[in-house]
Structure formats: C-alpha cells, structure tokens
Write a protein that holds these residues in place. Structure first.
Motif, PDB file in Angstrom:
ATOM      1  N   PRO A 181     120.103 -85.835  -1.223  1.00 24.68           N
ATOM      2  CA  PRO A 181     119.201 -85.244  -2.216  1.00 24.68           C
ATOM      3  C   PRO A 181     118.249 -86.245  -2.872  1.00 24.68           C
ATOM      4  O   PRO A 181     117.074 -85.950  -3.081  1.00 24.68           O
ATOM      5  N   GLN A 200     117.693 -78.753  -3.486  1.00 23.02           N
ATOM      6  CA  GLN A 200     118.930 -78.024  -3.760  1.00 23.02           C
ATOM      7  C   GLN A 200     119.702 -77.656  -2.488  1.00 23.02           C
ATOM      8  O   GLN A 200     120.754 -77.028  -2.563  1.00 23.02           O
ATOM      9  N   GLY A 201     119.150 -78.037  -1.330  1.00 24.58           N
ATOM     10  CA  GLY A 201     119.901 -77.843  -0.087  1.00 24.58           C
ATOM     11  C   GLY A 201     119.469 -76.673   0.772  1.00 24.58           C
ATOM     12  O   GLY A 201     120.139 -76.342   1.751  1.00 24.58           O
ATOM     13  N   ARG A 248     113.424 -77.153   3.423  1.00 26.38           N
ATOM     14  CA  ARG A 248     113.328 -78.539   3.905  1.00 26.38           C
ATOM     15  C   ARG A 248     112.443 -78.622   5.143  1.00 26.38           C
ATOM     16  O   ARG A 248     111.655 -79.562   5.300  1.00 26.38           O
ATOM     17  N   HIS A 308     117.517 -82.820   8.067  1.00 25.89           N
ATOM     18  CA  HIS A 308     118.613 -82.052   7.465  1.00 25.89           C
ATOM     19  C   HIS A 308     119.705 -82.929   6.869  1.00 25.89           C
ATOM     20  O   HIS A 308     120.434 -82.497   5.996  1.00 25.89           O
TER      21      HIS A 308
END
Length: 410
Positions: free
Chosen positions: A188, A235-236, A241, A184
């Motif tokens: 990027p 993109q978060g 993820r 986490h």
C-alpha cells in the motif's frame, strides 16, 4: 499568424498494454538480450521468469542483471554498462519500478558509447544517437514514474547527495509493456507514493511552459483517472489498480513531452540530502508534500491560476472564482494525503514511521543545508519549464514552507 513554433512530441514506437502483454517478447528477433531488474520483486511476482522464457522462445541468449538498488547510483550504472559491453546484447529489457528502468537507460548510453562520462550524459537533450548496438524495452511494475514511456532517467550521485535527471528523447524506450498484473503485489505504501508521483506529473505537465494540446489531453485524463482510482487502489481494489497503471502511463506521456516544474526540482534535490540522518525522502512522498505549496506559489500568476482552476473544473471540485478553485484543488490534495498516510510537511516526515524506515530530519540540519539545496534546485533541469520563474531565495522560502507547513505569501 498566431501559430505556435515547432515542438516535438515523442513516445515509444510501441506500447503493449493489458493482461498478458509481456508475451510480445517472444516475437522479438535478435541474438542476445539482457534483462535488468531490481531487488527481487520481479523474481517473486514471476515477471522475470516469464520474460526470460519468452526471450528464449524467441531464440535469444539471455543474461540477467539483478540487484539494481532504489535510487540507483552512478557506480551501479558503470557496473551494469561493463556487463553489457562484455555480453553484447542487441536488446536491453528493464523490468521493475522506476529505479531499474532508469539505471538500465543510463547503462544503455554507456554501453553504446563506452567513453562517455556521466557529466556528458547529463547534458540536457545533448545525447549522441543510440540504437547502434541495442534497442530498449521497459516493463513497469509500479504505477508512478512512467519511465517506461519517458525521455528521462534519474541517477543519484551519492558523493554530492544530488539526484540528476538525464533528459533526451534518445532514451525514450522503443517499446513499453504496461501489464497491470505486475502491480498487484505492490504494498500500500508504494501505491500511495507512486500514485502521488503520477498525479504530480500530470499537474506539472498541465501548467508547464512547454505544454501543448497533445500533452493537455493526456494530463487531464490522467488527473481524472487518478482522482477516481488512486484511493480504491490503495485500499486493495485490483480493478482500480489496473486503471492506475494506465493513468500513470498517460501522465508520463504528458510530462515526457511537456516537461515538469519545481515540485520535481525540489524533490530531486532533497531526496538524498539527508541520507546521513537515515532520512530518505521518498520521491512520491516529497512530491505530495511540495505540490500544494508550489501550486500556491505558481497561482500568483493569473494565467497559471486559470490553468489550476481548469484542473479543478475537470475534477468537479466546485468553486466559483479561480481563487476558490485553487483552494479546493489544494484541499483535495491534502485530504488525499491524509487518506494515503503521507505527511503534509517535511518536519512530520518519519514521525509516524519506524525510525529505521525513514529517519527524521531535525530542524537545525534542515536549515543548515537549505541554502545549498535551494541553489541546486534552481539548477535542476525541471526548473526551466516551471510556469513562474523562482529565484534562489524564493526556492529557499518554498522549501521552508514545505518543512514547516506554512502558506505562501510571496
């Protein structure tokens, strides 16, 4: 009979995945454990402290070996092995990205066989039996190299500027821990590079000369997952993820057994070749830049073109002929590169970045070093499993295509 000759398929005996999977460390039995880790992210994200606490709970004496650099050197390996010899661990735990895990694998060989030389370690599938002194656990915090499930370790010899793969099922870890929470904190850029590394692993494994039904299934599912989750992860989106952490592991299981191809041969041999210009070609970025060209090169062979077309079908990219499908696959890679801000060619590399971050490779320097790089790439361990056998001059032309962004017509 039409059957296949014997092949081997080897993975870690245990893979623990999902949130909280590091807790399994408290169930280990042993006297001493050494934790090998990199530049500090494992300290910051708490995974190092957690691992240490769990191992102590298991009743072990714990030593921490920190500061393994990215693209670890032969010297680092020798230094770490010396520490292991003095401490005498029966568990080696590596935490972090590909670099600390790869370095720890090589240290492990040297710890078990103190007199082995780096040249002997590089003999492909020629290592002596390990696990006489220690077992190995890998905990990955990036979603790319999948070294936690593979039989490979990449060590850089900075004197020659060459990255050497060590390859042997002996260094496949005994246990892999795939805890998505550890990813986490990835910036990027790291998400982009490691994600394209994983995609390259899956594609190269699918078309390699050593692929089989077992590896095909893993490679294709990894490709489908990466297609779906890489850009959202970049993109978060943390759910995406988490999925990418599984996907890269599946790709690793595929390539550890099916092997890779010349995208990796070229990436290994260009990674440190321009270090004196401050131009470190980050592995995942190099793979992303070289993959479209290598697909064009390999697709000149009908059987391989068909396999790329099957990838295109699974990705639902459209197209009616195999020719069209290969183009659509390459277009998808180029569009993804654009989204991830990875340049299309070596000559653009470093142009849009801060000069200190990744230097720029001048054309004259590239051309001057090209013959040596092509020669080295031909000898790379990954070349032999590429579906189309390249000559040295073809590798030279391929690398030029990757520098200038030219199409392949040979």
């Amino acid at each position: 009979k039409g059957g296949h000759i014997m092949q081997r398929f080897t993975l870690p005996r245990d893979i623990y995945h999902g949130y909280g999977s590091m807790e399994i460390l408290k169930n280990l039995t042993g006297k001493r454990a050494i934790i090998c880790t990199g530049g500090g992210s494992s300290r910051r994200n708490g995974s190092l402290g957690k691992a240490e606490a769990y191992l102590k709970e298991a009743g072990m004496e714990v030593k921490i070996y920190e500061g393994i650099e990215s693209d670890p050197s032969v010297e680092t390996v020798l230094k770490g092995a010396k520490v292991m010899q003095e401490f005498g661990p029966d568990w080696i735990i590596a935490i972090g990205g590909g670099s600390p895990i790869d370095a720890a694998k090589a240290m492990w060989i040297k710890y078990e066989y103190p007199s082995i030389t780096f040249d002997e370690m590089r003999k492909v599938f020629g290592l002596p039996k390990l696990r006489r002194k220690a077992h190995f656990i890998a905990i990955s915090s990036t979603s790319g190299t999948a070294t936690e499930v593979t039989s490979f370790s990449i060590i850089t010899d900075y004197k020659s500027g060459i990255k050497y793969p060590i390859a042997d099922f002996e260094i496949t870890p005994d246990m892999a821990i795939i805890d998505p929470e550890l990813t986490h904190g990835m910036p990027p850029k790291l998400v982009a590079h490691t994600g394209m590394d994983a995609f390259t692993h899956a594609v190269e494994a699918y078309v390699s000369t050593a692929h089989c039904e077992f590896t095909d299934a893993l490679a294709i599912h990894a490709i489908e997952m990466i297609q779906k989750y890489l850009i959202p992860s970049y993109q978060g989106n943390m759910e995406a993820r988490d999925k990418m952490h599984d996907a890269q592991c599946l790709a690793g299981m595929a390539f550890s057994n099916a092997l890779l191809g010349i995208v990796h041969s070229m990436a290994h041999k260009t990674g440190a070749a321009f270090a004196d210009y401050g131009a470190h070609l980050i592995h995942g970025a190099a793979n992303a830049m070289y993959l479209p060209k290598v697909i064009q090169f390999n697709a000149k062979e009908e059987a391989t073109k068909k396999r790329y077309a099957i990838i295109c079908d699974y990705m639902k990219l459209g197209g009616t002929t195999d020719e069209e499908k290969v183009h659509l696959l390459i277009d998808w890679i180029h569009n993804t590169q654009k989204e991830l801000r990875i340049p299309r060619a070596i000559r653009f590399y470093g142009k849009d970045a801060l000069p200190t971050e990744q230097g720029f490779i001048p054309e004259a320097v590239f051309e001057e070093r090209l013959p040596q790089i092509a020669e080295d790439a031909l000898l790379d361990a990954c070349t032999s499993s590429n579906p189309r056998k390249p000559t040295e001059s073809e590798l030279k032309k391929l690398l030029q295509a990757c520098y200038y962004d030219r199409d392949i017509d040979f």
